[in-house]
Structures are given as structure tokens and as C-alpha cells.
Design a protein around this motif. Structure first.
Motif, short mmCIF file in Angstrom:
data_model
loop_
_atom_site.label_atom_id
_atom_site.label_comp_id
_atom_site.label_asym_id
_atom_site.label_seq_id
_atom_site.Cartn_x
_atom_site.Cartn_y
_atom_site.Cartn_z
N ARG A 51 0.84 -1.20 0.00
CA ARG A 51 0.00 0.00 0.00
C ARG A 51 0.87 1.25 0.00
O ARG A 51 1.88 1.31 0.71
CB ARG A 51 -0.90 0.01 1.23
N THR A 52 0.48 2.24 -0.74
CA THR A 52 1.27 3.46 -0.81
C THR A 52 1.22 4.24 0.49
O THR A 52 2.11 5.03 0.77
CB THR A 52 0.78 4.37 -1.96
N ASP A 53 0.19 4.00 1.32
CA ASP A 53 0.08 4.73 2.58
C ASP A 53 0.67 3.97 3.77
O ASP A 53 0.50 4.37 4.90
CB ASP A 53 -1.39 5.05 2.87
N ALA A 54 1.39 2.88 3.49
CA ALA A 54 1.95 2.07 4.57
C ALA A 54 3.48 2.05 4.48
O ALA A 54 4.05 2.07 3.40
CB ALA A 54 1.43 0.64 4.48
N ALA A 55 4.11 2.00 5.63
CA ALA A 55 5.57 1.87 5.67
C ALA A 55 5.96 0.47 5.19
O ALA A 55 5.23 -0.49 5.39
CB ALA A 55 6.07 2.09 7.08
N THR A 56 7.09 0.36 4.53
CA THR A 56 7.59 -0.92 4.04
C THR A 56 8.90 -1.23 4.72
O THR A 56 9.81 -0.39 4.75
CB THR A 56 7.80 -0.87 2.51
N TYR A 57 9.01 -2.44 5.27
CA TYR A 57 10.24 -2.89 5.92
C TYR A 57 10.62 -4.24 5.35
O TYR A 57 9.76 -5.10 5.16
CB TYR A 57 10.04 -3.04 7.43
N ILE A 58 11.89 -4.44 5.09
CA ILE A 58 12.41 -5.74 4.69
C ILE A 58 13.34 -6.19 5.81
O ILE A 58 14.31 -5.50 6.13
CB ILE A 58 13.16 -5.69 3.35
N ILE A 59 13.02 -7.33 6.39
CA ILE A 59 13.87 -7.90 7.44
C ILE A 59 14.62 -9.07 6.82
O ILE A 59 14.02 -10.03 6.38
CB ILE A 59 13.04 -8.34 8.65
#
Length: 65
Positions: A51-59
Motif C-alpha cells: 500500500r502506498t500509505d503504509a511503511a515498508t520494511y524488509i527484514i
């Protein structure tokens, strides 16, 4: 949360879920084998639709081999 694993190749094991127990079950079922194709795994993770309104994290987790 989504889970992408890698060894000789990378693949998506679990599509997006917001249920921690579902995600945990997928992680607990993993076994180590093959190579360490982390490049393909990071490409798959980077291409996940979010989603464009959500933060994205790659662990990134590896067994270090």
C-alpha cells in the motif's frame, strides 16, 4: 507480513497476512538447505506490491553460510 525464503533459489512462502500465528507457523516450518541466493530474495521482496500509505520494511535473515 509476507515471507520470502532463499537457498539455491528464492520463493514466496507466505503471501501477506496480518496474523502473527500464521506467519510464525510458516517460519517454524523452514529448513536450511541449498545455496544462499540472497540477491533473488531481495529482488522478490522489493517487487512486492504494498500500500502506498503504509511503511515498508524488509527484514533480512540468513544462517550465515
Amino acid at each position: 507480513m509476507s515471507l520470502i525464503t532463499f537457498s539455491t533459489t528464492a520463493s514466496e512462502v507466505r503471501d501477506f497476512t496480518d496474523t502473527a500465528s500464521t506467519f510464525k507457523s510458516s517460519v517454524n516450518a523452514l529448513t536450511a538447505d541449498g545455496g544462499t541466493n540472497w540477491e533473488q530474495a531481495l529482488r522478490l521482496a522489493d517487487n512486492k506490491a504494498v500500500r502506498t500509505d503504509a511503511a515498508t520494511y524488509i527484514i533480512f535473515v540468513s544462517d550465515g553460510d
